[in-house]
Design a protein around this motif. Sequence first.
Motif, PDB file in Angstrom:
ATOM      1  N   GLN A  60       1.512  -4.461 -11.524  1.00 44.26           N
ATOM      2  CA  GLN A  60       2.519  -4.996 -10.616  1.00 44.26           C
ATOM      3  C   GLN A  60       2.268  -4.462  -9.213  1.00 44.26           C
ATOM      4  N   GLY A  62       3.533  -4.930  -4.851  1.00 45.49           N
ATOM      5  CA  GLY A  62       4.347  -5.569  -3.825  1.00 45.49           C
ATOM      6  C   GLY A  62       3.426  -6.342  -2.899  1.00 45.49           C
ATOM      7  N   THR A  83       1.566  -0.315  -4.249  1.00 49.21           N
ATOM      8  CA  THR A  83       1.682   0.136  -5.628  1.00 49.21           C
ATOM      9  C   THR A  83       2.745   1.225  -5.616  1.00 49.21           C
ATOM     10  N   TRP A  84       2.908   1.913  -6.717  1.00 52.74           N
ATOM     11  CA  TRP A  84       3.941   2.938  -6.754  1.00 52.74           C
ATOM     12  C   TRP A  84       3.593   4.145  -5.885  1.00 52.74           C
ATOM     13  N   LEU A 219       8.644  -2.655  -5.039  1.00 56.71           N
ATOM     14  CA  LEU A 219       8.611  -2.329  -6.465  1.00 56.71           C
ATOM     15  C   LEU A 219       9.899  -1.645  -6.929  1.00 56.71           C
ATOM     16  N   HIS A 222      12.438  -4.334  -7.143  1.00 60.48           N
ATOM     17  CA  HIS A 222      12.252  -5.164  -8.343  1.00 60.48           C
ATOM     18  C   HIS A 222      12.970  -4.575  -9.544  1.00 60.48           C
ATOM     19  N   ASP A 223      12.868  -3.246  -9.715  1.00 60.83           N
ATOM     20  CA  ASP A 223      13.466  -2.612 -10.885  1.00 60.83           C
ATOM     21  C   ASP A 223      14.985  -2.762 -10.903  1.00 60.83           C
TER      22      ASP A 223
END
Length: 312
Positions: A60, A62, A83-84, A219, A222-223
Motif C-alpha cells: 500500500q 500514498g 510508505t509508512w 496511509l 486510510h486506516d
Amino acid sequence: VIPTSHIERLKEGNVPEIRKRIWENPSKPPKLTCPKKVHLIDCLDDNFDNALEELFSSAQVGLKLHGKKIGRKGELYTIAFSTWDQVFIFDVTKLQDKCFKYGLKAILQDPNIQKVCHDVRCMSDILKYQYNVDLTNVFDTILADFAFNNFSIREEGTRPMYLRSYQSLCVEYLGITTNDLFYHPIRTNHSEEDAALFWRGPITNQMVKAIAREVMYLLPLHDVCQKALIYHFRMANLIFLDQVRGCSNSEEAETLAKKIEAEPHRVPQTVMDIFSGPPECAYCQKETGDTRKRTPKQDYLGNYLPIRIARL
C-alpha cells in the motif's frame, strides 16, 4: 493565514461525531505513524532504483500528483509516493517519460499495490491520456469520508452535499494540527496565477516539505477511514447478533423469532436508527425544490484562502 473562525468551524463540524465513534478516546488522537525520510529523485540513478524497490515491496502506498491544472491537458511536475516510513518525490520535469517507462507505470498499474489518494479523478485522467497509465487498485479518502458522513449525519430530507479537503480530514480524523499541514494560498479569482507561483523556480527544500505533507498522512488516514466505513455495519451486526438472544426470557424470544419469521424483510428500527445522526452540519443541505449550490458567506470563506479549504 487561515481565519481562526474558519478553523473553529472546521473543528465544530464532524469532529465530535468521528472522534466519538472511531477514536478510543474522543479527546486523544490515535497513535500516528508517519514517514521520517523524504527523498527527491530527479535522475535515473541508484536512488531511483532503491525507491522502486521500496515501492514494489509495499502492499500500500500514498499517491499525490502536483503540477499545473492536473488533467489530460495539464502539466505534471512531480509525483509523490509515501510508505509508512519514507516519502519519494519524483521530479517529472527532469525525469520526463523515462520515470514511467522504467518503473512508475508498473507500480501505478500493479493491482497488488493499493494506491491511497484524496480525489483521484484528475490524477487518473492525466496519467491515462498523457502517460498511457491505467491507475488501478485505488482507495479514495474523499469518498470514504463522504460515505461515513452519509450515514452519520443523514436524517429524512438531509444528505451530504460537499466533498471535503485532505486537510480537513487530517484535522478531524487524525487530530493533526494545521501547523503540520500545507495550505496553498490561492485567491478564488486568481487560481491559475497563484498556483504558478509555487513552481516558478527549481524545487527547494521548502517545496519538498510542502509536497511531502500532502502525501505523508494518506496511509494513516486510510486506516481511520477504513474503520469509519465499516462502523455502521459493525453496530448493525451487533444488534442482529443480540436481537433474539438478548431477550430476557424464552417467551419474549419466541415471540420475536416468530415476528422475524413472518417478516424477514423488515428492517428493525434499532438498525435504522444507526444510519441516522444529528441533522445540523455545515456540509449538509435539506433536499428541497431549490437545488442551487450553497453560496458561502463572505465572512466565512473570504477571498483569499487555501483553495482546498475554499472548495469545501
